[in-house]
Design a protein around this motif. Structure first.
Motif, mmCIF file in Angstrom:
data_model
loop_
_atom_site.group_PDB
_atom_site.id
_atom_site.type_symbol
_atom_site.label_atom_id
_atom_site.label_comp_id
_atom_site.label_asym_id
_atom_site.label_seq_id
_atom_site.Cartn_x
_atom_site.Cartn_y
_atom_site.Cartn_z
ATOM 1 N N LEU A 109 0.813 -1.223 0.000
ATOM 2 C CA LEU A 109 0.000 0.000 0.000
ATOM 3 C C LEU A 109 0.844 1.269 0.000
ATOM 4 C CD1 LEU A 109 -2.611 -1.111 2.698
ATOM 5 C CD2 LEU A 109 -2.793 -1.324 0.219
ATOM 6 N N ALA A 110 2.151 1.136 -0.108
ATOM 7 C CA ALA A 110 3.027 2.307 0.012
ATOM 8 C C ALA A 110 2.730 3.359 -1.055
ATOM 9 C CB ALA A 110 4.488 1.877 -0.064
ATOM 10 N N LEU A 111 2.556 2.934 -2.313
ATOM 11 C CA LEU A 111 2.334 3.908 -3.389
ATOM 12 C C LEU A 111 1.016 4.650 -3.225
ATOM 13 C CD1 LEU A 111 3.272 5.229 -5.954
ATOM 14 C CD2 LEU A 111 2.307 3.316 -7.262
ATOM 15 N N PRO A 112 -0.140 3.980 -3.044
ATOM 16 C CA PRO A 112 -1.376 4.752 -2.839
ATOM 17 C C PRO A 112 -1.336 5.605 -1.580
ATOM 18 C CG PRO A 112 -1.755 2.393 -2.516
ATOM 19 C CD PRO A 112 -0.412 2.531 -3.143
ATOM 20 N N LEU A 113 -0.670 5.136 -0.511
ATOM 21 C CA LEU A 113 -0.565 5.948 0.701
ATOM 22 C C LEU A 113 0.297 7.185 0.452
ATOM 23 C CD1 LEU A 113 -0.159 3.229 3.483
ATOM 24 C CD2 LEU A 113 -2.114 4.747 3.122
ATOM 25 N N PHE A 114 1.352 7.010 -0.339
ATOM 26 C CA PHE A 114 2.194 8.161 -0.675
ATOM 27 C C PHE A 114 1.404 9.194 -1.472
ATOM 28 C CE2 PHE A 114 5.070 10.381 -3.550
ATOM 29 C CZ PHE A 114 6.026 10.871 -2.673
ATOM 30 N N VAL A 115 0.627 8.735 -2.448
ATOM 31 C CA VAL A 115 -0.190 9.654 -3.250
ATOM 32 C C VAL A 115 -1.221 10.352 -2.371
ATOM 33 C CG1 VAL A 115 -1.832 9.798 -5.146
ATOM 34 C CG2 VAL A 115 0.178 8.321 -5.351
ATOM 35 N N ALA A 128 2.274 12.477 8.306
ATOM 36 C CA ALA A 128 2.521 11.445 7.301
ATOM 37 C C ALA A 128 3.022 10.156 7.928
ATOM 38 C CB ALA A 128 3.536 11.950 6.275
ATOM 39 N N LEU A 129 3.671 10.241 9.086
ATOM 40 C CA LEU A 129 4.171 9.055 9.768
ATOM 41 C C LEU A 129 3.094 8.375 10.600
ATOM 42 C CD1 LEU A 129 7.604 10.486 10.992
ATOM 43 C CD2 LEU A 129 7.217 8.921 9.079
ATOM 44 N N VAL A 130 2.001 9.088 10.881
ATOM 45 C CA VAL A 130 0.949 8.548 11.750
ATOM 46 C C VAL A 130 -0.264 8.084 10.952
ATOM 47 C CG1 VAL A 130 -0.692 9.155 13.582
ATOM 48 C CG2 VAL A 130 1.679 9.942 13.718
ATOM 49 N N LEU A 131 -0.719 8.886 10.001
ATOM 50 C CA LEU A 131 -1.983 8.638 9.308
ATOM 51 C C LEU A 131 -2.115 7.235 8.703
ATOM 52 C CD1 LEU A 131 -4.703 9.753 8.353
ATOM 53 C CD2 LEU A 131 -3.538 10.624 6.313
ATOM 54 N N PRO A 132 -1.099 6.683 8.019
ATOM 55 C CA PRO A 132 -1.297 5.378 7.383
ATOM 56 C C PRO A 132 -1.519 4.232 8.351
ATOM 57 C CG PRO A 132 0.577 6.549 6.413
ATOM 58 C CD PRO A 132 0.193 7.283 7.644
#
Length: 262
Positions: A109-115, A128-132
């Motif tokens: 899920l790294a790419l959709p989370l980054f977007v 950004a470090l907490v939300l995902p």
């Protein structure tokens, strides 16, 4: 057999501690001895604490892990209560989705989370470090299994006393499930304290780095081939997790096993 396995697993950690005590001349010797011939611990640990802002990295780790844990419990406990004690259409299907989510590695899920973080404008920030990680499928599963072992009569009595469903979750169910909450807390903190993959993507500024990413910055920028301070920094990063687990191991095991008994 169990002792042998534990010893083999502990060898890298023992080696790390050993190297943090040695001067550069002893690090690359062909033979290995746990205790150094010449103690260099003070110099190594002083360099680890002063060459880079390691205390800042440790503080970042505490803030990030504690925020994630609080958010996860706030989300997972009500969701688990609904799946365990409330009757509604689609409950089993939702639980199946939770089980499916357990099978998906976070790296996928790294790419959709980054977007998503880029669209929200929170990249290179603590958010950004907490939300995902606010929603934890494992947390929902663990709390659900524990909540199912709590008698329904307790919930009915609370409703008769005028408790809302949210109040039942946080004032009755969660305190009764504290072994599960403690076990989940240890697993969550260890997982995110040791996480390197997502922080490497989400942040760039050094003052935002958690401990694992901070150790990499220390290795690349300051220590070069001098592994003593690097191992000292790694030891300081690992030590809080080891001490926390040793202090809470009894309740950790109880929390993981209690939910399996209905």
């Amino acid at each position: 057999m169990l002792f042998t396995t534990a010893f083999l697993i502990s060898i890298p950690f023992l080696w790390m501690v050993s190297l943090s005590l040695k001067p550069p001349g002893e690090v690359f010797r062909s033979g290995f001895s746990f205790l150094p011939e010449q103690w260099h611990a003070f110099e190594n640990y002083r360099a680890a604490l002063t060459s880079v802002p390691l205390p800042r990295f440790l503080l970042n780790g505490v803030l990030i892990c504690s925020t994630i844990l609080v958010c996860q419990i706030a989300v997972c406990a009500p969701a688990a209560y609904a799946l365990a004690k409330l009757e509604f259409r689609g409950r089993q299907a939702m639980f199946v989705l939770v089980l499916v989510a357990l099978l998906i590695p976070h790296q996928v899920l790294a790419l959709p989370l980054f977007v998503l973080c880029w669209q929200l404008g929170i990249l290179n920030s603590f958010a950004a470090l907490v939300l995902p990680f606010v929603v934890s499928p494992f947390g929902i599963f663990l709390f659900r299994q524990f909540f199912r072992s709590i008698p329904d009569d307790i919930i009915h009595a609370a409703r008769l006393d005028g408790f809302s469903e949210i109040a039942i979750v946080f004032r009755i169910m969660l305190p009764m499930a504290w072994p599960a909450a403690l076990s989940f807390g240890i697993l969550s903190v260890v997982s995110h304290w040791n996480d390197l993959f997502w922080p490497l993507i989400a942040v760039r500024d050094q003052h935002l780095m958690p401990p694992t990413l901070g150790v990499i910055a220390f290795r690349n920028e300051e220590s070069g081939n001098d592994l003593g301070p690097l191992m000292a920094g790694a030891t300081l990063v690992v030590a809080p997790l080891v001490l926390a687990f040793l202090a809470a191991q009894k309740w950790f095991v109880e929390g993981l096993t209690a939910g399996g008994v209905k």
